[in-house]
Motif scaffolding. Sequence first.
Motif, mmCIF file in Angstrom:
data_model
loop_
_atom_site.group_PDB
_atom_site.id
_atom_site.type_symbol
_atom_site.label_atom_id
_atom_site.label_comp_id
_atom_site.label_asym_id
_atom_site.label_seq_id
_atom_site.Cartn_x
_atom_site.Cartn_y
_atom_site.Cartn_z
ATOM 1 N N ALA A 117 11.718 2.077 2.422
ATOM 2 C CA ALA A 117 12.889 2.949 2.366
ATOM 3 C C ALA A 117 14.028 2.378 3.203
ATOM 4 O O ALA A 117 15.197 2.390 2.782
ATOM 5 C CB ALA A 117 12.526 4.348 2.844
ATOM 6 N N ALA A 118 13.692 1.861 4.387
ATOM 7 C CA ALA A 118 14.723 1.246 5.229
ATOM 8 C C ALA A 118 15.303 0.005 4.558
ATOM 9 O O ALA A 118 16.518 -0.249 4.612
ATOM 10 C CB ALA A 118 14.126 0.894 6.587
ATOM 11 N N ASP B 271 0.869 -1.178 0.000
ATOM 12 C CA ASP B 271 0.000 0.000 0.000
ATOM 13 C C ASP B 271 0.905 1.227 0.000
ATOM 14 O O ASP B 271 2.121 1.124 0.042
ATOM 15 C CB ASP B 271 -0.952 0.009 1.196
ATOM 16 C CG ASP B 271 -0.195 -0.093 2.525
ATOM 17 O OD1 ASP B 271 0.696 0.757 2.777
ATOM 18 O OD2 ASP B 271 -0.488 -1.018 3.301
ATOM 19 N N ASP B 272 0.307 2.395 -0.078
ATOM 20 C CA ASP B 272 1.084 3.638 -0.167
ATOM 21 C C ASP B 272 1.064 4.430 1.132
ATOM 22 O O ASP B 272 1.247 5.649 1.128
ATOM 23 C CB ASP B 272 0.552 4.510 -1.313
ATOM 24 C CG ASP B 272 0.845 3.902 -2.672
ATOM 25 O OD1 ASP B 272 1.871 3.220 -2.793
ATOM 26 O OD2 ASP B 272 0.035 4.099 -3.601
ATOM 27 N N THR B 273 0.845 3.767 2.245
ATOM 28 C CA THR B 273 0.830 4.472 3.517
ATOM 29 C C THR B 273 2.238 4.910 3.892
ATOM 30 O O THR B 273 3.232 4.294 3.477
ATOM 31 C CB THR B 273 0.272 3.570 4.623
ATOM 32 O OG1 THR B 273 1.157 2.453 4.787
ATOM 33 C CG2 THR B 273 -1.119 3.086 4.281
ATOM 34 N N PRO B 274 2.366 5.980 4.664
ATOM 35 C CA PRO B 274 3.696 6.427 5.094
ATOM 36 C C PRO B 274 4.472 5.341 5.836
ATOM 37 O O PRO B 274 5.694 5.252 5.706
ATOM 38 C CB PRO B 274 3.380 7.617 6.010
ATOM 39 C CG PRO B 274 2.053 8.121 5.547
ATOM 40 C CD PRO B 274 1.301 6.907 5.113
ATOM 41 N N GLU B 275 3.758 4.520 6.599
ATOM 42 C CA GLU B 275 4.437 3.456 7.343
ATOM 43 C C GLU B 275 5.064 2.437 6.402
ATOM 44 O O GLU B 275 6.205 1.999 6.605
ATOM 45 C CB GLU B 275 3.443 2.760 8.281
ATOM 46 C CG GLU B 275 2.917 3.620 9.411
ATOM 47 C CD GLU B 275 1.835 4.588 8.955
ATOM 48 O OE1 GLU B 275 1.497 5.498 9.742
ATOM 49 O OE2 GLU B 275 1.325 4.434 7.810
ATOM 50 N N THR B 276 4.332 2.060 5.359
ATOM 51 C CA THR B 276 4.861 1.094 4.395
ATOM 52 C C THR B 276 6.028 1.684 3.623
ATOM 53 O O THR B 276 7.054 1.023 3.420
ATOM 54 C CB THR B 276 3.764 0.656 3.416
ATOM 55 O OG1 THR B 276 2.727 -0.003 4.139
ATOM 56 C CG2 THR B 276 4.328 -0.301 2.369
#
Length: 242
Positions: free
Chosen positions: A65-66, A55-60
């Motif tokens: 990114a990590a 999904d495109d949530t900031p958490e995902t």
Amino acid sequence: MCHHQRMHSRWNRVVAAALLAMLTLAGCVRTDADLTVSRANTVSGTIYILGATVDDTPETQAAVAAQVTTIESRTLPGLRDQSGVTASAVSPEPGWFGTELVLDEVPIDKLMLGAAPLITRDDNEFVIAGVIDTTGQPDVPVPAAEGERPAGAAESTVKISLTFPGDVGEVGGSSDLAVVDGNTITWQTTYDAPLTLDATASATSSAFPPWIWRGLIWGVGGIVVLALAGLITVAFRSRHAG
């Protein structure tokens, strides 16, 4: 130095185990590099390291990114900190998020694949040498059963294209995974197929590009035809004048 001696010495010098896939989250990673090497011993182009997102949530996105940052730091250590490199977070298409590295005339000895430079210069020849092998690397999931591929393996790919000033020479290593097109060599595989980068390419361009050679051939051919026509005309007139 002969090719075999150079091969022996460089493989003693270059043993790079590069992690290009940690299959977490949606289970897929893509690495795509398109680079051009100059006669001035610099490299320019773009490298993408992307992870699939559920999904495109900031958490995902933060998790992906990590993930890709860890891949980058192990694969291309210190590259983003070099002069001429711009690093950005990107989402080039829906479902994918990661890092874009734009290189602008970065010295080839700064492009490290693992512990050693991917490209070195030997007189008038560039030498490409390195190994990308994710098998047995930390954080890479193992199959649930022997003989099975880990989840996402087929969709996780690495593609590396290098363009040189002159012709591509000998291609060894994973030659079955390499395609040569003019002065460009491209390797492509899935993450769980070890990739040995082993090739040479000319560091000097041809004296004339192909279109000039074609023009010269046509031009010389036209001159020859005109000269023959002139000789025939002179001979014909001389015969009738006699």
